[in-house]
Structures are given as C-alpha cells and as structure tokens.
Design an enzyme around this catalytic site. Structure first.
Site, PDB file in Angstrom:
ATOM      1  N   ASP A 170     -42.270  24.333  75.500  1.00  0.00           N
ATOM      2  CA  ASP A 170     -41.072  25.062  75.937  1.00  0.00           C
ATOM      3  C   ASP A 170     -39.869  24.588  75.115  1.00  0.00           C
ATOM      4  OD1 ASP A 170     -41.645  26.219  79.089  1.00  0.00           O
ATOM      5  OD2 ASP A 170     -42.922  24.614  78.372  1.00  0.00           O
ATOM      6  N   THR A 242     -45.314  28.729  82.107  1.00  0.00           N
ATOM      7  CA  THR A 242     -45.534  27.310  81.780  1.00  0.00           C
ATOM      8  C   THR A 242     -46.601  26.679  82.666  1.00  0.00           C
ATOM      9  OG1 THR A 242     -43.269  27.115  81.030  1.00  0.00           O
ATOM     10  CG2 THR A 242     -44.388  25.062  81.571  1.00  0.00           C
TER      11      THR A 242
HETATM   12 MG    MG Z   1     -40.202  29.636  80.422  1.00  0.00          MG
END
Ligand code: MG
Ligand code: AMP
Ligand code: MG
Length: 436
Positions: A170, A242
């Site tokens: 990320d 995620t």
């Molecule tokens: Mg994200």
C-alpha cells in the site's frame, strides 16, 4: 446490418457455427467461464469461410457451456459485434464505423453515445493527458504490488484496527503513484489513502512519465474540455482489498486511480495486478481505464443473467445491517468478496447485478475510479439513498451513506426501493450507535 452468424456449438476443442454466411471477414473472440480466466482466441476469416473453427487450446477446468463468444463482422470500414453464450445471442451492436482502437476493448453505453458531444484534438486535453499517464503509473504500481507479494515481506501494520490494515505494498504503490502524478503535473491535487507524506525514499524508476497512447486518443466530453489543472482532483487507492491481499485472495486486489473534475468522477483506472493468478499459463494482470461519456478500454461489458438477482457485498467488513439490506434485495445469490474495485468488476462482467454496501466504510478513493468506469459502461453507483457522490478535493473522505451500485443503471431504482427506509437511515451512524 451485416449478416449475423448464429448457433455456436462447442465440441471437443472445436467451435462451430451452423449459419455463418460466407463472404465476410470476422474476428472471433472466445471468452471462457468461469472465474476471471480469459482466453482470447482471434481468428480472421476472409472470403472463403469454413463454418467451423478449431480452438486449439481448451483446458479441462473451464466450463465450456458458459463460454462467451464474440464475433466482430468487419467488412470494409465498419463492423457489427455479436456476443453469444452457447447458442444464445446475448447482445449485438449495430453496424457502425470501425473505431481506431481495438473493438473488443471499447465499451460505451447507448445513452452516452447519443447525448454527449466529444472532441478530439491533436494536442490532447488535460483529462486525456492525466489519464494516459495514470494508466502507465498504475502499471508500475501494480508491478510493485506483485513484487512485494513475491518477496513475502508484506510489512503489515494496523491503521485503526484489525479491519483496517496497511502493507508495504500500500505504502510503496501510493508513493509511486502520487510522486509520478505530482512530478508530471505540478500543482495537481492528488489525494491518496495512505496519507500526505511519502513513506520512504522514492527510487527513480518509480517516477513514470509515459502516457498510454490509447488514452491520449480518447475523446473528451465537452463539459471537461476546458478544465484547468486546479479543477482536477485525483483519488488514489494504491491497493484496494488490503485485507484480502494479506490473506491470499489475490484477484480481489486492485489499484485505483480516479479522476474528478470539480465534483464529478469523470475518468479512472482500475488495475488488477493478480488477474489470472490461478492460471499462470495465461497473461497476468490487466488494466482497464475509461472516461464517462466516452468509453472504456481493457474490458468488455457483459450483461448479467436476466432471471437472477445476484448481489455482491463485503467479505471482510460485514455487519448485521449489511446482511439485512442484502436480504431485503431478495437476492438469488450473494457473492462476498473483497475490494470495491473488484466488486465493480463483477458488475461490469455480468457476474453480479448489484453491489450492496450499506456501511460508512468506503472512501472517495474506493469509489471514484470504479464509478467513472461503471458509468461509462451503462451502470450506476451512488450512496444507499441514491444520491450522487461528490469528489472535489475538500469533500469528506468517508462515504457516510454507504454504496449501492448496479450493473445496469435502469435497475438501480429497483434495488434501492427494496431496502426499507429505516434500514437506510441507520447507515451513517451505524458504528457510533453500536458502541453506545
Ligand atoms: Mg487501499
Ligand atoms: P470491502 O468490500 O470490505 O473490501 O471494502 C471495500 C473498501 O472499503 C476497502 O478499501 C476497505 O478497506 C474499505 N472498508 C470497508 N469497510 C471498512 C471498515 N469498516 N473499516 C475500514 N475500511 C473499510
Ligand atoms: Mg480501498
């Protein structure tokens, strides 16, 4: 209209059509179900058409009865396109001028074709330039996301809790996307999920300057033709899904770059880094991009089955209210998967009718790019009351009133009206009230 080929049949490794007319040139695209697996088999027939085509490679794991066949009939400078599922004609597009871009990757809903005026320019408008760069940048970000998964060092941290994770992927993908866009378009407002600061040194190869030529050539809606740099806001979700990334549901992961002009979502990129990851023999990853009112490259819209009501919703952020609203939609099937981007892909590919998420969980970076692409293909995404989201840079990040999207815009009201008002009214303060 061009002669329509009909009655497609699958036999062992063989595809044939009984009623194919001779004297025409065809491109055949075979799309195999289930899942995301995708083989494209292109064959061009010329004047001497033989009414059967042999597909050389058909792995056993595909369900051939659900194979989708697209035939583009291309005589002269125009084409017609026909989609079949088995021997059933799903969709056809009328004869029209052959576009400069590959036909299979160009989607456009009818109402958008008719009522928006487009402009092409030798000096591409700012929207096309930003989109063209965002496409290439997303490819680099996607490669970073794959590399970090391959390294096995995910560097997971909790942001607000176990339901809200951040990984090295990320952070790195965001640094790549934000740094590139800001370097190429100084002064551009770029808002990323992972905050305003860089997370480390940015290697020179993360700054991507390239522009995708197909995006550069796309028309621009008249309404944004004169947009200035300060009118744009770019919403970046460097890795959507995620939680699923950390749990190995890799096809749920997307990289999202949404482009807003003033308060409207006008264009976007959805990059799916692990597309086909279960099928290593197929090309890995895919990039879709589009402009609302113009079209989409990289994916073809498929209408969902007429006799079903397939609802997709969160896999990892479920609540009682989400379950209640989902059931109120009277689904024939519920698909629980990760990622806002991924769920909108299910709508575009006709694998679900509605994405129902009555929770203040998604943010503007989750919905901007998927909304622009879905709308460009004839779908609709709003909050749970049916109100449009605003995407200017000062807007609240949280989608307080959840999300409701449908594959077909005209079906949006039907799903909306089945969710009782008192359920919809609970969405914004659901978590606050639960804590009390
Ligand atoms: Mg994200
Ligand atoms: P999901 O459908 O659960 O994958 O969620 C779609 C997007 O919204 C992902 O980026 C999630 O991280 C985010 N999201 C949804 N619900 C929540 C929540 N309760 N807390 C934090 N993020 C959420
Ligand atoms: Mg997200």
């Amino acid at each position: 209209m061009h002669p329509r080929p009909s009655l497609w049949h699958w036999g062992a490794g063989k595809l044939s059509s009984k009623a194919m007319t001779t004297n025409m040139k065809c491109n055949l695209t075979v799309r195999l179900a289930p899942r995301n697996a995708f083989i494209e088999y292109n064959k061009v027939w010329d004047m001497h058409f033989s009414p059967s085509a042999h597909v050389h490679w058909l792995p056993d794991k595909f369900n051939l009865s659900k194979a989708k066949v697209t035939v583009n009939v291309v005589p002269g400078g125009s084409y017609s396109s026909y989609d079949y599922m088995g021997d059933q004609l799903l969709r056809w597009q009328e004869e029209r001028k052959q576009p400069k871009v590959p036909t299979r990757a160009f989607g456009q809903s009818d109402h958008q074709k008719s009522n928006r005026s487009l402009a092409m320019s030798s000096n591409p408008p700012l929207l096309s330039q930003i989109l063209a760069n965002a496409v290439c940048v997303s490819n680099k970000a996607s490669a970073i996301v794959r590399e970090i998964m391959a390294s096995g060092q995910l560097g997971v941290v909790e942001k607000t809790g176990l339901d809200d994770l951040q990984t090295k992927a990320d952070r790195s993908a965001q640094d790549c996307i934000v740094s590139s866009l800001k370097a190429n378009f100084p002064g551009l407002a770029v808002i990323g999920e992972e905050g305003d600061e860089l997370h480390g040194d940015v290697p020179a190869e993360w700054i991507v300057k390239d522009q995708d030529p197909r995006a550069l050539q796309m028309g621009t809606p008249e309404s944004v033709l004169k947009a200035k740099l300060e009118d744009f806001t770019i919403w970046v979700d460097p890795l959507d899904g995620t939680k699923e990334y950390t749990e190995g549901f890799l096809d749920h992961v997307t990289v999202l770059v949404g482009i807003a002009v003033k308060d409207k979502a006008v264009a976007g990129v959805i990059n799916q880094p692990f597309y086909n990851y279960q099928y290593p023999e197929l090309p890995q990853g895919r990039t879709l991009f589009g402009i609302d009112g113009v079209g989409v490259h990289g994916i073809e819209r498929v209408l969902p089955p007429k006799d079903a009501r397939i609802v997709t919703t969160s896999r990892s952020h479920g609540t009682g209210l989400i379950n209640d609203c989902t059931q109120a939609c009277e689904p024939s099937e519920v698909i629980r998967v990760g990622g806002a981007g991924h769920k909108v892909l299910l709508l575009i590919e006709g694998r679900a009718h509605a994405y129902v998420f009555p929770s203040p969980g998604t943010k503007k970076w989750d919905t901007c790019a998927p909304q622009a692409i879905l709308h460009a293909l004839g779908g609709k995404l709003t909050d749970i009351h049916g109100a449009e989201f605003k995407y200017h840079k000062d807007v609240g990040r949280v989608n307080d009133w959840g999300t409701l999207a449908t594959s077909v815009a005209e079906e949006h009201q039907d799903y909306l009206s089945r969710i009782p008002q008192d359920m919809r009214d609970q969405v914004k303060d659901y978590f606050k009230n639960k804590k009390k």
